[in-house]
Write a protein that holds these residues in place. Structure first.
Motif, PDB file in Angstrom:
ATOM      1  N   LEU A 393       0.829  -1.200   0.000  1.00 44.97           N
ATOM      2  CA  LEU A 393       0.000   0.000   0.000  1.00 44.97           C
ATOM      3  C   LEU A 393       0.864   1.249   0.000  1.00 44.97           C
ATOM      4  CD1 LEU A 393      -2.858   1.273   0.238  1.00 44.97           C
ATOM      5  CD2 LEU A 393      -2.545   1.189   2.728  1.00 44.97           C
ATOM      6  N   ARG A 394       0.534   2.183  -0.890  1.00 43.37           N
ATOM      7  CA  ARG A 394       1.225   3.470  -0.965  1.00 43.37           C
ATOM      8  C   ARG A 394       0.238   4.590  -0.650  1.00 43.37           C
ATOM      9  NH1 ARG A 394       2.871   2.422  -7.069  1.00 43.37           N
ATOM     10  NH2 ARG A 394       0.659   1.875  -6.915  1.00 43.37           N
ATOM     11  N   GLY A 395       0.774   5.747  -0.324  1.00 45.48           N
ATOM     12  CA  GLY A 395      -0.074   6.879   0.008  1.00 45.48           C
ATOM     13  C   GLY A 395      -1.007   7.256  -1.124  1.00 45.48           C
ATOM     14  N   ARG A 396      -0.510   7.176  -2.351  1.00 42.94           N
ATOM     15  CA  ARG A 396      -1.355   7.550  -3.493  1.00 42.94           C
ATOM     16  C   ARG A 396      -2.491   6.557  -3.707  1.00 42.94           C
ATOM     17  NH1 ARG A 396       3.115   6.590  -8.296  1.00 42.94           N
ATOM     18  NH2 ARG A 396       3.124   4.305  -8.291  1.00 42.94           N
ATOM     19  N   ASP A 397      -2.301   5.294  -3.301  1.00 51.12           N
ATOM     20  CA  ASP A 397      -3.376   4.314  -3.395  1.00 51.12           C
ATOM     21  C   ASP A 397      -4.517   4.670  -2.435  1.00 51.12           C
ATOM     22  OD1 ASP A 397      -1.854   2.765  -5.218  1.00 51.12           O
ATOM     23  OD2 ASP A 397      -0.801   1.818  -3.535  1.00 51.12           O
ATOM     24  N   THR A 398      -4.143   5.078  -1.231  1.00 44.09           N
ATOM     25  CA  THR A 398      -5.149   5.503  -0.244  1.00 44.09           C
ATOM     26  C   THR A 398      -5.878   6.750  -0.729  1.00 44.09           C
ATOM     27  OG1 THR A 398      -3.804   4.604   1.558  1.00 44.09           O
ATOM     28  CG2 THR A 398      -5.507   6.210   2.146  1.00 44.09           C
ATOM     29  N   ALA A 399      -5.136   7.706  -1.272  1.00 45.64           N
ATOM     30  CA  ALA A 399      -5.756   8.936  -1.775  1.00 45.64           C
ATOM     31  C   ALA A 399      -6.725   8.639  -2.914  1.00 45.64           C
ATOM     32  CB  ALA A 399      -4.669   9.903  -2.246  1.00 45.64           C
ATOM     33  N   LEU A 400      -6.355   7.698  -3.778  1.00 43.75           N
ATOM     34  CA  LEU A 400      -7.221   7.308  -4.891  1.00 43.75           C
ATOM     35  C   LEU A 400      -8.529   6.723  -4.377  1.00 43.75           C
ATOM     36  CD1 LEU A 400      -7.488   6.902  -7.982  1.00 43.75           C
ATOM     37  CD2 LEU A 400      -6.443   4.651  -7.666  1.00 43.75           C
ATOM     38  N   ALA A 401      -8.454   5.883  -3.345  1.00 43.90           N
ATOM     39  CA  ALA A 401      -9.664   5.282  -2.782  1.00 43.90           C
ATOM     40  C   ALA A 401     -10.543   6.331  -2.112  1.00 43.90           C
ATOM     41  CB  ALA A 401      -9.282   4.192  -1.787  1.00 43.90           C
ATOM     42  N   VAL A 402      -9.929   7.241  -1.364  1.00 45.19           N
ATOM     43  CA  VAL A 402     -10.697   8.296  -0.688  1.00 45.19           C
ATOM     44  C   VAL A 402     -11.406   9.179  -1.717  1.00 45.19           C
ATOM     45  CG1 VAL A 402     -10.501  10.388   0.714  1.00 45.19           C
ATOM     46  CG2 VAL A 402      -9.262   8.316   1.384  1.00 45.19           C
ATOM     47  N   ALA A 403     -10.703   9.537  -2.785  1.00 43.14           N
ATOM     48  CA  ALA A 403     -11.310  10.367  -3.831  1.00 43.14           C
ATOM     49  C   ALA A 403     -12.477   9.652  -4.491  1.00 43.14           C
ATOM     50  CB  ALA A 403     -10.253  10.736  -4.873  1.00 43.14           C
TER      51      ALA A 403
END
Length: 482
Positions: A393-403
């Motif tokens: 898991l990377r930070g951008r993966d989390t941001a993509l899910a939140v968006a």
């Protein structure tokens, strides 16, 4: 567990164009061009094209979350299985429950759309056919095709939807030529549009675009699936989104100065053909619409059966639905069940509730969209959970899910506030009741089967080969540095 399930699906029989055609057929570009754009215009007006563009971008976030799974693992009924891998068997079961509802009602919309345009053509020849007869014909033919050969089904859908889209694009080109290819400043400047109107338009856009995810249901049958399926997910969405922008812009332009506004017209493509002095195009456009709706029903039948198939193998549905035909290598029992339901639902709505067929189409499409939204929410939550379990898991993966989740709240909230008119205002609660029944059923399966979650999770991971070891190894130096 359903040890009685037998047979397997045909391996590697679908190429990229065939898988993409299945997804595009389920999105059904013709459906929107023929029946949905007037509804969009009633909300967004001159900003209708922008609402479709924004809706496409929104769902690209969902597609990117879905592809976190699709480029690493694949099998039949993948979206259901992906949710199991990320959030566990209960959430996975709910996702499959949502998708079964979605494919059933969008398939119903396909069958009713086929019937509407079949009778339009019959009317041109001076006679009408009872709706139930056309339902039966459509159900029988899609059942035979889906029962016999998934590859034949996909090739037929590629041809039918391609021909229909080509005719619509031809009409659009003629309309633009008729207007000397001048820019429509009213649309480009969003004249008369409002933020609230565009927001409601985005709800309609999302409902038009659902279905791109069905490519993941063909994991066992796709060639080179870890590349083919992610590409099909993205490209089916991009191509149909651009098509909707072009056709919406053209229809709004074409109705400029017409005595009846676009939102009051039931057959905008036929009116446009009259306006550009090409009445002969009405028949082929109607034929194109009819076969496109047919391909939509066929795509929903194929996709829905491939959700029931793995869920039956995991004990959620009767074991027989998890069987595959020994010769045809199709989920023939699940196909038969879906075909029967797709016939029965509109028949009951027509006869049991006395509804008009156009109302059946509109209501079925709205019902189906709720199922897709539920599954999209779950897959967006499942993606980061899956990557975290895998250690990548990377930070951008989390941001993509939140968006993705945040953007999906737009159509979800828009379906209940402002409160829609009757009977659409009760649809979310009907779907909510269906969800509660599904949750209760899934919990009962867990209770009846000791070790259910562990066994299903083991099966899902066993079915989905996961080439993630290289990613884990590549990220190890980064974790050590931290």
């Amino acid at each position: 567990m359903n040890a009685e399930s037998t047979g397997s699906l045909r391996k590697g029989c679908l190429n990229f164009s065939e898988v993409t055609s299945l997804a595009i057929a389920l999105i059904s570009p013709t459906m929107t061009a023929a029946l949905i754009i007037p509804l969009m215009y009633s909300s967004a007006g001159n900003a209708s094209w922008l609402a479709y563009l924004f809706g496409t971008v929104m769902l690209l976030f969902v597609a990117l979350n879905l592809n976190q799974f699709a480029r690493r693992s694949t099998s039949a009924g993948s979206m259901y299985a992906y949710t199991v891998m990320g959030l566990g068997t209960t959430a996975g079961g709910i996702s499959g429950w949502c998708l079964a509802w979605a494919y059933l009602f969008i398939g119903t919309a396909g069958m009713t759309g086929f019937t509407i345009f079949a009778n339009t053509l019959c009317g041109m020849m001076g006679f009408q056919v009872p709706n139930l007869v056309l339902f039966a014909i459509c159900a029988a033919v899609i059942w035979v095709l889906a029962y016999k050969d998934i590859q034949l089904s996909s090739i037929l859908m590629l041809f039918l939807e391609g021909a229909s889209v080509a005719l619509i694009l031809l009409l659009c080109w003629v309309v633009l030529y008729h207007h000397s290819f001048k820019f429509d400043t009213a649309q480009l400047s969003l004249s008369g549009a409002s933020f609230s109107g565009i927001s409601l338009g985005v709800v309609t856009a999302i409902f038009s675009l659902v279905g791109f995810e069905c490519a993941t249901a063909f994991g066992e049958e796709a060639k080179n699936p870890l590349k083919t399926i992610p590409r099909a997910v993205i490209w089916s969405l991009i191509l149909t989104g651009l098509f909707f922008v072009i056709v919406t812009y053209t229809e709004v332009l074409g109705f400029t100065g017409y005595k009846t506004t676009l939102d009051k017209v039931d057959a905008p493509l036929n009116v446009l053909a009259e306006l550009v002095s090409m009445p002969w195009l009405k028949a082929p456009v109607s034929i194109g619409a009819m076969v496109s709706f047919f391909s939509l029903a066929l795509s929903c039948l194929n996709s829905g059966a491939r959700i029931l198939y793995p869920m039956a193998r995991h004990g959620v549905f009767p074991a027989a639905m998890g069987n595959a035909h020994e010769t045809n290598e199709t989920p023939h029992v699940a196909v038969t069940v879906m075909a029967a339901l797709i016939f029965l639902v509109p028949s009951v709505m027509l006869l049991g509730f006395g509804m008009q067929i156009l109302d059946v189409f509109n209501d079925a499409g709205t019902f189906g969209a709720f199922g897709f939204l539920g599954a999209y929410f779950l897959i967006s939550l499942a993606a980061p959970a899956y990557l975290k379990k895998a250690g990548i898991l990377r930070g951008r993966d989390t941001a993509l899910a939140v968006a993705s989740v945040a953007l999906l709240l737009v159509p979800a909230v828009g379906s209940v506030y402002p409160v829609p008119s009757w009977p659409v205002n009760v649809f979310p609660y009907i779907f909510g009741a269906y969800l509660l029944i599904g949750i209760a059923w899934i919990f009962s399966v867990h209770k009846r089967t000791p070790g259910y979650s562990a066994e299903v999770t083991r099966r899902v991971y066993s079915d989905h080969g996961q080439p993630i070891e290289a990613e884990v190894s590549a990220m190890e130096p980064q974790r050590q540095a931290i």
